[in-house]
Design an enzyme around this catalytic site. Structure first.
Site, mmCIF file in Angstrom:
data_model
loop_
_atom_site.group_PDB
_atom_site.id
_atom_site.type_symbol
_atom_site.label_atom_id
_atom_site.label_comp_id
_atom_site.label_asym_id
_atom_site.label_seq_id
_atom_site.Cartn_x
_atom_site.Cartn_y
_atom_site.Cartn_z
ATOM 1 N N THR A 52 82.596 19.387 94.923
ATOM 2 C CA THR A 52 81.437 20.081 94.340
ATOM 3 C C THR A 52 81.083 19.574 92.952
ATOM 4 O O THR A 52 79.978 19.819 92.464
ATOM 5 C CB THR A 52 81.711 21.600 94.243
ATOM 6 O OG1 THR A 52 82.821 21.828 93.358
ATOM 7 C CG2 THR A 52 82.007 22.182 95.607
ATOM 8 N N CYS A 87 81.485 25.939 86.059
ATOM 9 C CA CYS A 87 81.078 26.895 87.092
ATOM 10 C C CYS A 87 80.169 27.962 86.470
ATOM 11 O O CYS A 87 80.489 28.545 85.421
ATOM 12 C CB CYS A 87 82.316 27.556 87.695
ATOM 13 S SG CYS A 87 81.967 28.901 88.847
ATOM 14 N N CYS A 90 82.094 31.803 86.996
ATOM 15 C CA CYS A 90 83.213 32.283 86.171
ATOM 16 C C CYS A 90 83.116 31.868 84.709
ATOM 17 O O CYS A 90 83.890 32.327 83.881
ATOM 18 C CB CYS A 90 84.545 31.828 86.750
ATOM 19 S SG CYS A 90 84.856 30.043 86.604
#
Length: 370
Positions: A52, A87, A90
């Site tokens: 990712t 991310c 988070c």
């Protein structure tokens, strides 16, 4: 630069990055922390997912990646040097270094991610490896409210969002983590200031009456439901006041009621001048548990007195919640009746005021007059 030189530079960079990655036996312990979503490891390292291109904190609630696709880095900066991005769920770069504050943030994220489940204090204690007593004490020391009160405020915020989006009351309540019992329906009605169905329609069933009048602070608007005053605003013109009311209750039936609200307008003007202070006006306002605590305390500050934000925080028993107190003051919907203008900075300067610093200054000067 020659091709060989470029390759040599790339190899040096890769070697440097490799040296910053967590190696050998510690990788397995880090992976175990990721599997457990161990919030106690947040800030100690991040893990990156090659498929990712994203890196996360150990406690990230996103779907767990395959072990062979995971790399570990000591810091977010090193992960970004390796070509990974943070991310969005988070927010691994938001770790402050304050262990207690970071723990509370992690608890908040956990509550938000499991809002449709029963998140008891004992469950939180198990998840974060602490006793229920110490977890609640630390959480309350940072935010000024308990984990349960925070969960309630999250559910209420989500319920409002779902209702405003046009969801049915049943769906909005279930999606926000509420059950279907009449007790819970009554609880949300109390928090919203009206039933969820009325809130969904912008309070259309609870006709809002309003009146505009002159005041020492300019034009003043008082708006009320059948239960009490829901808004007190100040502005330069009636048009600004009515537009502000429309934004607060976008689909409400709003109608002028100069005669019906005249006595309340007179009482409010008297309160501004220090008269009839024991004659409290009925209020119908929405608030979180923490906001209610702050606003109730503000109403106890004597006429003509001021307190600092930190003094208010101490007064409600949460000395570390100064910023939360400031936010509660800024979101007060009923000026003067909840006297947030009496809260100033530590050095005595005005600080902020929803209706403008000059109006705050004028109010305080009025209260200081003999």
């Amino acid at each position: 630069m020659t091709t060989n030189a470029i390759l040599a530079e790339d190899i040096d960079t890769m070697a440097a990055l490799k040296s910053t990655m967590i190696q050998d036996g510690t990788e397995e312990s880090r992976w175990e922390a990721v599997v457990r979503r161990d919030a106690k490891q947040d800030g100690k390292f991040v893990f990156a997912v090659s498929t990712t291109g994203v890196y996360c904190r150990p406690s990230c609630a996103a779907r767990r990646p395959r072990r062979e696709n995971v790399r570990f880095f000591l810091t977010p900066d090193l992960a970004e040097r390796g070509g990974y991005r943070a991310c969005l769920r988070c927010k691994p770069k938001s770790i402050t270094g304050d262990t207690q504050a970071d723990l509370v943030k992690a608890i908040c994220r956990f509550i938000e991610q499991h809002i449709d489940e029963p998140v008891t204090l004992s469950r939180l204690a198990r998840e974060f490896g602490q006793s229920a007593f110490h977890l609640q004490r630390r959480f309350k020391a940072v935010l000024g409210i308990t984990p349960r009160e925070y969960a309630d405020s999250c559910r209420l915020r989500l319920l409002k969002r779902n209702l405003q989006a046009g969801d049915s009351v049943t769906r909005a309540m279930y999606d926000a983590g509420y059950g279907s019992s009449s007790r819970l329906y009554e609880k949300t009605a109390s928090q919203l200031g009206m039933t969820p169905d009325k809130y969904r329609r912008g309070a259309v069933a609870a006709s809002i009456r309003y009146t505009c009048a002159d005041s020492p602070l300019g034009r003043m608007l008082i708006a009320a439901t059948d239960k009490g005053i829901c808004s007190i605003q100040f502005a330069r013109s009636d048009a600004e006041l009515i537009e502000g009311l429309r934004r607060e209750f976008p689909f409400a039936t709003r109608k002028v009621d100069d005669g019906g609200l005249r006595l309340w307008a007179v009482s409010l003007l008297n309160h501004m001048r220090g008269k009839d202070l024991n004659a409290a006006l009925p209020l119908d306002i929405r608030a979180t548990a923490f906001q209610r605590r702050v606003w109730a305390y503000l109403q106890s500050i004597p006429f003509g007195s001021t307190q600092s934000y930190s003094e208010v925080a101490k007064g409600i028993g949460h000395p570390s919640a100064t910023r939360a107190v400031a936010r509660a003051c800024a979101t007060n919907p009923v000026a003067v009746e909840i006297p947030c203008h009496r809260v100033v900075r530590e050095d005595g300067s005005m600080g902020g005021y929803r209706w403008g610093i000059e109006r705050k200054k004028t109010l305080l000067e009025m209260e200081q007059r003999p």
